[in-house]
Design an enzyme around this catalytic site. Structure first.
Site, PDB file in Angstrom:
ATOM      1  N   ASP A 187      -4.621  -7.931  -4.152  1.00 11.62           N
ATOM      2  CA  ASP A 187      -5.161  -7.782  -2.909  1.00 11.62           C
ATOM      3  C   ASP A 187      -6.598  -8.377  -2.580  1.00 11.62           C
ATOM      4  O   ASP A 187      -6.496  -9.476  -2.407  1.00 11.62           O
ATOM      5  CB  ASP A 187      -5.094  -6.240  -2.510  1.00 11.62           C
ATOM      6  CG  ASP A 187      -5.379  -6.074  -0.936  1.00 11.62           C
ATOM      7  OD1 ASP A 187      -5.399  -6.919  -0.276  1.00 11.62           O
ATOM      8  OD2 ASP A 187      -5.136  -4.877  -0.673  1.00 11.62           O
TER       9      ASP A 187
ATOM     10  N   HIS B 211       0.836  -1.122   0.085  1.00  7.39           N
ATOM     11  CA  HIS B 211      -0.154   0.257  -0.107  1.00  7.39           C
ATOM     12  C   HIS B 211       0.884   1.193  -0.138  1.00  7.39           C
ATOM     13  O   HIS B 211       0.637   1.957  -1.017  1.00  7.39           O
ATOM     14  CB  HIS B 211      -1.120   0.028   1.186  1.00  7.39           C
ATOM     15  CG  HIS B 211      -1.873  -1.220   1.207  1.00  7.39           C
ATOM     16  ND1 HIS B 211      -2.665  -1.644   0.109  1.00  7.39           N
ATOM     17  CD2 HIS B 211      -2.265  -2.029   2.038  1.00  7.39           C
ATOM     18  CE1 HIS B 211      -3.390  -2.458   0.314  1.00  7.39           C
ATOM     19  NE2 HIS B 211      -2.965  -2.829   1.496  1.00  7.39           N
TER      20      HIS B 211
HETATM   21 ZN    ZN Z   1      -3.385  -6.941   2.364  1.00  6.32          ZN
END
Ligand code: ZN
Length: 463
Positions: free
Chosen positions: A327, A276
């Protein structure tokens, strides 16, 4: 026995070979690449554009089952964000048995292949039974992922996750008991999984710390030391700075923003993948980019969660490596992930061609820059041995169909722009992993069985 493929247009680290001749050994490794037809040898022609398979650098395979199931609000959940979504995800964790875990993983791994990804980094934290009881085989859930990857032919970089706390200074919640290991047991699990690599050449095993919220500094150091003793080159992944809430919690608990804390206390380098990395300040951007670590961007998941924008021009401009993960698997499309990354930033900055920069008047294409950067970042984060169609790399070849509508009439100079930034029809026609075709003419040998097993699992989980 080696095979030589004549590819109409073969992607190379710089430009294309048209045609390109790719010689693949029986061991699945590329022996040679040339623009001249080898004399006296049979060749198999492949029409279209041959590009390297991409490594997906962040996957929670089981979350595929939630895609499309959390897009509503109620009076009790009028404010929806990552943390309220997590409650829905935990409701799934509370009722997810090993056989369904495997069925969901097989479907999402099949989907990755269908979109031109040939490996995935699986950030795997659902280790135990509901309530935290150990399985008779402590690696039961990991073995289900290995089985799903083997069934589909996808390369797997398995990252068992160390998870110990429900937040800084907080005990775990009931659901989180499925995730938790003391460091010693965690390292034993990694050691056992490293033993699964014999006879499974597509399997790599690395380390993941869930986040600085879920692991103390002492636990992080102990786990990293244990991993380094087993494999000093192992890939190291961590969730970091996805939300401003997380940044504030780490700053309050550890005295620094998460990436700054890692730079100062652990030391980042090219083994690390910072998943992220959405909310970084200027000093963290400079430090992380210079460290060689890969930023693990998950554009569509971050968009669906409302996380915020990654500092793409700043990080890329500082020479930072990055790649893409799918993800929670709202999508497993390479094109869709890269498109939202670039186009989200265009909306944010109100200008075009954000990623591409030309210093010397040369025409630089956004699709090419997006694909090539994600390719290199994915290979770095996964350590799979592919990532380029050159001698010595694993033969992970994806053929894009020139008759697919987005590519109609395109040549190599704009084919990646057309695939990544236009159209919706998927042009991926054939997929080779380690020299073996796993998809040909859009068909995977096990796809009906994988879909049937998923449908049955979804009926049990949500019926
Ligand atoms: Zn994750």
């Amino acid at each position: 026995m080696t095979t030589i493929y004549e590819v109409d247009h073969l992607h190379q680290p710089r430009g294309w070979l048209s045609p390109g001749y790719l010689e693949v050994g029986a061991d699945g490794v590329i022996l040679s690449v040339t623009g001249a037809r080898p004399q006296g040898r049979a060749v198999e022609r492949l029409r279209g554009f041959g590009v390297p398979g991409l490594s997906n650098l962040h996957s929670h395979a089981f979350q595929r089952a939630l895609a499309g199931r959390t897009e509503f609000v109620t009076a009790a959940r009028a404010e929806d964000n990552l943390w309220t979504w997590r409650k829905e995800m935990y409701r799934l964790v509370d009722r997810l048995p090993p056989e369904d875990y495997e069925a969901v993983a097989a479907l999402v791994y099949l989907e990755m292949l269908q979109f031109g990804m040939t490996a995935a980094c699986e950030f795997h934290y659902v280790h135990h039974q509901t309530g935290g009881r150990r399985h008779a085989n402590p690696a039961e859930m990991s073995d289900r992922l290995i089985a799903a990857a083997a069934r589909t032919g996808l390369g797997l970089t398995l990252l068992p996750v160390l998870y110990a706390h429900g937040g800084i200074g907080k005990p775990v919640e009931e659901t989180q008991k499925r995730f938790v290991h003391p460091v010693d047991n965690y390292l034993k699990l990694i050691d056992a999984l490293r033993g699964r690599r014999a006879g499974n050449p597509g399997l790599r095993v690395g380390l993941a710390l869930h986040s600085l919220r879920a692991v103390t500094p002492d636990e992080a150091h102990a786990a990293l030391a244990g991993m380094a003793a087993m494999d000093p080159g192992a890939r190291l992944h961590i969730h970091v700075s996805e939300t401003t809430h997380e940044v504030e919690e780490v700053r309050a608990g550890l005295g620094a923003r998460p990436v700054q804390w890692l730079l100062d206390n652990v030391g980042l380098d090219d083994r690390w993948c910072l998943v992220h990395a959405t909310h970084l300040d200027a000093s963290e951007i400079a430090g992380a980019a210079a460290s060689g670590a890969v930023a693990g961007l998950c554009p569509l998941t971050e968009a669906t969660m409302g996380d915020g924008f990654f500092a793409l021009p700043e990080y890329h401009g500082a020479g930072g490596a990055w790649g893409i993960g799918t993800d929670s698997h709202y999508s497993t499309s390479t094109a869709e992930e890269l498109r939202i990354l670039e186009c989200g930033k265009r909306l944010d900055l109100r200008r075009r061609n954000v990623i591409a920069r030309s210093a010397d008047g040369v025409e630089v294409h956004s699709g090419r820059v997006l694909f090539d950067t994600a390719l290199a970042g994915g290979e770095q984060a996964s350590g799979q041995g592919g990532g380029a169609l050159v001698a010595g790399r694993r033969a992970d070849l994806v053929m894009l169909d020139p008759d697919a509508q987005p590519l109609l009439g395109h040549g190599p100079s704009t084919a990646l722009d057309a695939w990544i930034l236009s159209g919706t029809q998927n042009p991926v026609r054939d997929v080779m992993v380690a020299g073996r075709w796993v998809i040909r003419d859009r068909r995977h040998a096990a796809e009906e069985a994988i879909r049937d097993a998923y449908r049955a699992a979804a009926a049990r989980l949500f019926g």
